[in-house]
Design a protein around this motif. Structure first.
Motif, PDB file in Angstrom:
ATOM      1  N   THR A  74       0.855  -1.186   0.000  1.00 12.54           N
ATOM      2  CA  THR A  74       0.000   0.000   0.000  1.00 12.54           C
ATOM      3  C   THR A  74       0.884   1.226   0.000  1.00 12.54           C
ATOM      4  O   THR A  74       2.016   1.177   0.471  1.00 12.54           O
ATOM      5  CB  THR A  74      -0.898   0.066   1.253  1.00 12.54           C
ATOM      6  OG1 THR A  74      -0.067  -0.110   2.392  1.00 12.54           O
ATOM      7  CG2 THR A  74      -1.985  -0.975   1.218  1.00 12.54           C
ATOM      8  N   PHE A  75       0.373   2.287  -0.563  1.00 14.06           N
ATOM      9  CA  PHE A  75       1.123   3.545  -0.460  1.00 14.06           C
ATOM     10  C   PHE A  75       0.160   4.666  -0.112  1.00 14.06           C
ATOM     11  O   PHE A  75      -1.046   4.552  -0.309  1.00 14.06           O
ATOM     12  CB  PHE A  75       1.897   3.833  -1.739  1.00 14.06           C
ATOM     13  CG  PHE A  75       1.055   4.093  -2.956  1.00 14.06           C
ATOM     14  CD1 PHE A  75       0.564   3.038  -3.713  1.00 14.06           C
ATOM     15  CD2 PHE A  75       0.767   5.391  -3.353  1.00 14.06           C
ATOM     16  CE1 PHE A  75      -0.214   3.268  -4.838  1.00 14.06           C
ATOM     17  CE2 PHE A  75      -0.015   5.625  -4.476  1.00 14.06           C
ATOM     18  CZ  PHE A  75      -0.508   4.554  -5.218  1.00 14.06           C
ATOM     19  N   ARG A  76       0.697   5.710   0.410  1.00 13.44           N
ATOM     20  CA  ARG A  76      -0.138   6.794   0.894  1.00 13.44           C
ATOM     21  C   ARG A  76       0.603   8.113   0.710  1.00 13.44           C
ATOM     22  O   ARG A  76       1.805   8.203   0.943  1.00 13.44           O
ATOM     23  CB  ARG A  76      -0.430   6.567   2.378  1.00 13.44           C
ATOM     24  CG  ARG A  76      -1.276   7.635   3.000  1.00 13.44           C
ATOM     25  CD  ARG A  76      -1.714   7.174   4.350  1.00 13.44           C
ATOM     26  NE  ARG A  76      -0.653   7.374   5.314  1.00 13.44           N
ATOM     27  CZ  ARG A  76      -0.859   7.907   6.526  1.00 13.44           C
ATOM     28  NH1 ARG A  76      -2.053   8.246   6.904  1.00 13.44           N
ATOM     29  NH2 ARG A  76       0.135   8.060   7.350  1.00 13.44           N
ATOM     30  N   LEU A  77      -0.134   9.080   0.285  1.00 16.02           N
ATOM     31  CA  LEU A  77       0.432  10.405   0.069  1.00 16.02           C
ATOM     32  C   LEU A  77      -0.149  11.331   1.121  1.00 16.02           C
ATOM     33  O   LEU A  77      -1.357  11.559   1.149  1.00 16.02           O
ATOM     34  CB  LEU A  77       0.025  10.873  -1.324  1.00 16.02           C
ATOM     35  CG  LEU A  77       0.896  11.888  -2.023  1.00 16.02           C
ATOM     36  CD1 LEU A  77       2.304  11.374  -2.150  1.00 16.02           C
ATOM     37  CD2 LEU A  77       0.314  12.188  -3.382  1.00 16.02           C
ATOM     38  N   THR A  78       0.715  11.829   2.037  1.00 11.30           N
ATOM     39  CA  THR A  78       0.220  12.790   3.012  1.00 11.30           C
ATOM     40  C   THR A  78       0.767  14.159   2.656  1.00 11.30           C
ATOM     41  O   THR A  78       1.459  14.314   1.657  1.00 11.30           O
ATOM     42  CB  THR A  78       0.671  12.413   4.428  1.00 11.30           C
ATOM     43  OG1 THR A  78       2.082  12.582   4.492  1.00 11.30           O
ATOM     44  CG2 THR A  78       0.315  10.984   4.770  1.00 11.30           C
ATOM     45  N   ARG A  89       8.239  14.639   1.080  1.00 15.12           N
ATOM     46  CA  ARG A  89       7.808  15.130  -0.229  1.00 15.12           C
ATOM     47  C   ARG A  89       8.685  16.253  -0.744  1.00 15.12           C
ATOM     48  O   ARG A  89       8.894  16.376  -1.953  1.00 15.12           O
ATOM     49  CB  ARG A  89       6.355  15.580  -0.161  1.00 15.12           C
ATOM     50  CG  ARG A  89       5.428  14.403  -0.262  1.00 15.12           C
ATOM     51  CD  ARG A  89       3.997  14.817  -0.190  1.00 15.12           C
ATOM     52  NE  ARG A  89       3.562  15.514  -1.398  1.00 15.12           N
ATOM     53  CZ  ARG A  89       2.272  15.733  -1.685  1.00 15.12           C
ATOM     54  NH1 ARG A  89       1.357  15.322  -0.865  1.00 15.12           N
ATOM     55  NH2 ARG A  89       1.929  16.363  -2.768  1.00 15.12           N
ATOM     56  N   ASP A  90       9.227  17.058   0.171  1.00 14.55           N
ATOM     57  CA  ASP A  90      10.057  18.148  -0.349  1.00 14.55           C
ATOM     58  C   ASP A  90      11.440  17.667  -0.772  1.00 14.55           C
ATOM     59  O   ASP A  90      12.241  18.427  -1.289  1.00 14.55           O
ATOM     60  CB  ASP A  90      10.148  19.315   0.645  1.00 14.55           C
ATOM     61  CG  ASP A  90      10.764  18.902   1.961  1.00 14.55           C
ATOM     62  OD1 ASP A  90      11.053  17.690   2.108  1.00 14.55           O
ATOM     63  OD2 ASP A  90      10.956  19.764   2.838  1.00 14.55           O
ATOM     64  N   ARG A  91      11.727  16.383  -0.539  1.00  8.92           N
ATOM     65  CA  ARG A  91      12.986  15.828  -1.044  1.00  8.92           C
ATOM     66  C   ARG A  91      12.823  15.208  -2.431  1.00  8.92           C
ATOM     67  O   ARG A  91      13.782  14.817  -3.059  1.00  8.92           O
ATOM     68  CB  ARG A  91      13.483  14.738  -0.096  1.00  8.92           C
ATOM     69  CG  ARG A  91      14.044  15.262   1.194  1.00  8.92           C
ATOM     70  CD  ARG A  91      15.405  15.866   0.958  1.00  8.92           C
ATOM     71  NE  ARG A  91      15.961  16.427   2.167  1.00  8.92           N
ATOM     72  CZ  ARG A  91      16.599  15.716   3.078  1.00  8.92           C
ATOM     73  NH1 ARG A  91      16.723  14.425   2.908  1.00  8.92           N
ATOM     74  NH2 ARG A  91      17.100  16.281   4.139  1.00  8.92           N
ATOM     75  N   ILE A  92      11.575  15.044  -2.839  1.00 10.47           N
ATOM     76  CA  ILE A  92      11.341  14.355  -4.114  1.00 10.47           C
ATOM     77  C   ILE A  92      11.778  15.246  -5.266  1.00 10.47           C
ATOM     78  O   ILE A  92      11.386  16.404  -5.364  1.00 10.47           O
ATOM     79  CB  ILE A  92       9.854  13.951  -4.244  1.00 10.47           C
ATOM     80  CG1 ILE A  92       9.563  12.828  -3.249  1.00 10.47           C
ATOM     81  CG2 ILE A  92       9.539  13.495  -5.657  1.00 10.47           C
ATOM     82  CD1 ILE A  92       8.109  12.478  -3.126  1.00 10.47           C
ATOM     83  N   ARG A  93      12.647  14.691  -6.099  1.00  8.67           N
ATOM     84  CA  ARG A  93      13.221  15.489  -7.181  1.00  8.67           C
ATOM     85  C   ARG A  93      12.763  15.017  -8.556  1.00  8.67           C
ATOM     86  O   ARG A  93      12.714  15.779  -9.489  1.00  8.67           O
ATOM     87  CB  ARG A  93      14.751  15.421  -7.127  1.00  8.67           C
ATOM     88  CG  ARG A  93      15.356  15.967  -5.863  1.00  8.67           C
ATOM     89  CD  ARG A  93      15.289  17.477  -5.855  1.00  8.67           C
ATOM     90  NE  ARG A  93      16.068  18.030  -4.755  1.00  8.67           N
ATOM     91  CZ  ARG A  93      15.543  18.357  -3.578  1.00  8.67           C
ATOM     92  NH1 ARG A  93      14.259  18.190  -3.371  1.00  8.67           N
ATOM     93  NH2 ARG A  93      16.297  18.852  -2.625  1.00  8.67           N
ATOM     94  N   THR A  94      12.504  13.720  -8.676  1.00  6.22           N
ATOM     95  CA  THR A  94      12.118  13.224  -9.993  1.00  6.22           C
ATOM     96  C   THR A  94      10.914  12.314  -9.862  1.00  6.22           C
ATOM     97  O   THR A  94      10.793  11.576  -8.901  1.00  6.22           O
ATOM     98  CB  THR A  94      13.247  12.392 -10.635  1.00  6.22           C
ATOM     99  OG1 THR A  94      13.611  11.366  -9.734  1.00  6.22           O
ATOM    100  CG2 THR A  94      14.447  13.224 -10.966  1.00  6.22           C
ATOM    101  N   VAL A  95      10.038  12.410 -10.834  1.00  7.22           N
ATOM    102  CA  VAL A  95       8.943  11.454 -10.933  1.00  7.22           C
ATOM    103  C   VAL A  95       8.896  11.030 -12.395  1.00  7.22           C
ATOM    104  O   VAL A  95       8.536  11.812 -13.260  1.00  7.22           O
ATOM    105  CB  VAL A  95       7.594  12.074 -10.516  1.00  7.22           C
ATOM    106  CG1 VAL A  95       6.488  11.051 -10.645  1.00  7.22           C
ATOM    107  CG2 VAL A  95       7.662  12.585  -9.093  1.00  7.22           C
TER     108      VAL A  95
END
Lengths: 161, 526
Positions: free
Chosen positions: B74-78, B98-104
């Motif tokens: 499962t995954f969850r986006l808070t 989330r503020d570390r996410i650089r690439t999607v």
């Protein structure tokens, strides 16, 4: 060379005990070879005494001269804003890493270095190719230096990329 | 799993996909195994039983494993984090700020596209332990994948948007013409011909009609001469390179999206959607392989932090912002991506390197040529007569000529490449960027953000010292980690490095008074 713009050499030399450290290394590498050749020469084939002698002579000459040479050409300096090192003569390399971009400060002491109270300080930046290494500082000095560098880099904001 | 609110599962269709995939493989396998069993005299009923049992076992196992994977993940986006949980026998929890996410990056293979699902790889762009910095959701619905991309990259919206968003570049089919000019072409062609020869050799062992035809064709090709083979290899390579281009760049589009993200979409069979945050961008590199450069074209790569360089095959292509395209297009893309309007004029007024750099390049190019020539000559003198005798009267006369033919071809090529390499050496500044150009066979023009330089390495060999040259290496967190400016004049190079990144070198630079005054005068002119 006096009349062009150039990088001046860093101010500090390594600890003099580095001479011992390097010579111990050379002895550790050359010693067993000489010993093996000499033992074989005495026990099996007397001819091998000649290469043993040559290896010993080369090793001693190398161990006496090269460390003096290295001691002359390895230099380092830490200022308020940057870490600066220079190594080599035939292939001279100067590295400068600004304080504001330093990410980690490592101190490593190998067995020989522990005996001689020496240490190696490695400073890395966010670049995979930007590490600056000062090998052969007095252990106390290295510890102080690492503490100081860590403090300065923690005080600098940003992720240093 | 109830303690996680709003938890999502992966897309259920992943199980169907696995079932269909393994099912079709199992059917093929069953047919092969079944026919072998029956033809070897096993009773039909037993054969059918064995085959069916095997099919059910394989299918059940793979679908079961996938079902468990689906159930357990499962995954969850808070607001702050993306959490991924796997709980089956063991519990594993990954969480990314989330503020570390650089690439999607969103990719969908042909099979995944058939089922309407896509894989999403979310990266923090950190170096170090590979795998730890990435979260892969390997099956979410296509719509959810793109929605996730938007949601996860939205946090950068507060950064300024200085120019209008919109499309920077779109595919122009004329660019496909540059594909065969790549270095890959001969290699692809050779691989294709090699594969044909390989297949032929499989058949060659048996008395197969098809096999002997292929072998005959190869022999005929050999009889018609090497030129036919070379032309064939190049033709096959050109076709292969063009097909590869079509697969890779179909529907290519480079957009600047709100929130300071670049978005590259492309791919025919496997669709790829790659995003790159502008704040991770440290520059761009124009790559011109020799053939492409002669056609006045070039490719544009991003220099960005957090894109792992090398390894992992496909990911290396992730940094390409523009495929080989006419130079004017490449320059426009670079200047729009970097928000630096004067790139084109800056590139025409770069500082060339001293002539001593040319002598060094000529020496490097000619030394191996001379060595090979000497070896060839020595062989000719020592054993030429015997080789001539062994090759027969038709070729005997040619043996003596080999070293000279080699020299006549290799010397001009080496000299031209060396002079070209020297002429390409250049460096300069373009607004907020430092420019470093080098290379002959693969010319690279790197535009590196001056504030992105996080250290200098200055190298000087004893030969360079005598020639008054040195090599500057700008280290950076992005791209390959270091960009090299080889063989600059000592004084000019140090002054350039000091000017490009103010403050970094200053305290270690020694300036004689007159040079210092000249430097001040030059600064005033600017």
């Amino acid at each position: 060379m006096g009349n062009t713009v150039r990088l001046r050499p860093p101010n500090n030399q390594l600890n003099r005990r580095c001479l011992l450290w390097w010579r111990a290394w050379i002895a550790l590498v050359v010693g067993p070879i000489v010993a093996a050749l000499a033992a074989l020469g005495l026990l099996v084939a007397p001819v091998l005494v000649v290469p043993a002698g040559i290896a010993a002579a080369v090793g001693v000459a190398y161990g006496v001269i090269m460390p003096l040479w290295w001691y002359r050409v390895h230099r380092w300096e830490v200022t308020d804003t940057a870490v600066y090192t220079r190594t080599g003569y035939f292939w001279q390399e100067s590295r400068i890493a600004p304080m504001s971009r330093i990410q980690t400060v490592d101190t490593v002491r190998g067995p020989l270095q522990q005996l001689l109270r020496l240490a190696t300080v490695t400073v890395t930046t966010a670049s995979a190719k930007g590490a600056v290494r000062i090998a052969g500082l007095d252990a106390d000095l290295a510890a102080d230096l690492a503490a100081e560098l860590t403090q300065i880099t923690q005080a600098t904001p940003g992720d240093a990329t | 799993m109830s303690e996680l609110e709003n938890a999502e599962r992966l897309d259920r269709r992943m199980i169907t996909m696995t079932a269909v995939l393994t099912g079709s493989i199992a059917v093929v396998g069953a047919l092969v195994v079944g026919s072998t069993l029956i033809s070897s005299g096993t009773p039909v009923a037993l054969s059918v039983l064995v085959v069916l049992g095997g099919m059910v076992a394989v299918l059940g196992l793979s679908v079961g494993v996938d079902y468990i994977r689906w159930r357990a993940t499962t995954f969850r986006l808070t607001e702050e984090r993306l959490e991924l949980r796997f709980s089956f026998v063991l519990n594993r929890r990954r969480s990314l700020a989330r503020d570390r996410i650089r690439t999607v990056d969103v990719t969908a293979s042909p099979v995944q596209r058939l089922f309407g699902i896509a894989a999403v790889v979310i990266g923090t762009g950190q170096h170090g332990e590979s795998g730890e910095s990435e979260v892969k959701l390997d099956a979410v619905s296509r719509e959810r994948a793109h929605q996730l991309r938007h949601e996860l990259l939205r946090h950068a919206v507060d950064t300024e948007s200085r120019t209008a968003d919109g499309t920077i570049a779109e595919l122009d089919w004329r660019w496909a013409g540059y594909a065969p000019l790549s270095m890959l072409t001969p290699a692809l062609g050779a691989a294709a011909v090699g594969a044909v020869a390989n297949v032929a050799s499989w058949f060659g062992d048996s008395d197969d009609v098809v096999g002997s035809v292929v072998t005959d064709l190869l022999i005929a090709a050999a009889l018609f001469g090497y030129i036919t083979v070379v032309v064939g290899v190049l033709l096959a390579g050109a076709i292969g390179a063009t097909l590869l281009f079509v697969e890779m760049w179909w529907g290519y589009r480079l957009d600047r999206e709100p929130g300071g993200t670049f978005h590259v979409r492309r791919g025919l069979l496997t669709s790829r959607s790659i995003s790159l945050e502008e704040r991770r961008l440290r520059g761009a590199e124009i790559i011109e392989p020799l053939g492409v450069r002669l056609a006045r074209a070039g490719r544009v790569d991003a220099i960005a932090t957090g894109i792992r360089d090398g390894g992992q095959g496909e990911r290396t292509a992730h940094k390409t912002l523009l495929p080989a395209a006419p130079r004017a297009v490449a320059l426009r893309v670079v200047s729009e991506v970097l928000r630096e309007p004067d790139v084109a004029s800056a590139l025409t007024s770069l500082t060339p390197h001293p002539r001593a750099a040319r002598s060094r390049r000529l020496r490097w190019a000619l030394t191996p040529v001379v060595l090979v020539f000497a070896v060839l000559l020595a062989i000719e003198i020592a054993a030429g007569d015997r080789i001539a005798a062994a090759t027969g009267p038709a070729f005997g006369g040619l043996v003596a000529a080999v070293p000279w033919v080699f020299a006549v071809i290799a010397v001009p090529v080496a000299v031209l490449l060396a002079i070209d390499a020297f002429r390409n050496l250049a460096h300069g500044l373009s607004g907020r960027y430092l420019v470093a150009r080098r290379g002959a066979v693969r010319r690279s023009t790197a535009l590196l953000q001056r504030t992105g330089v996080i250290g200098w390495t200055v190298r000087q060999s004893i030969f360079q010292r005598r020639a008054g040259l040195l090599t500057l290496v700008a280290t950076t967190a992005a791209g390959s980690g270091a960009y090299t400016i080889p063989d600059v004049d000592v004084a000019e190079g140090i002054a350039f490095a000091d000017e490009a990144v103010p403050g970094l070198l200053a305290e270690f630079v020694e300036r004689p008074d007159e040079a210092y005054a000249a430097g001040l005068a030059r600064d005033r002119e600017r």
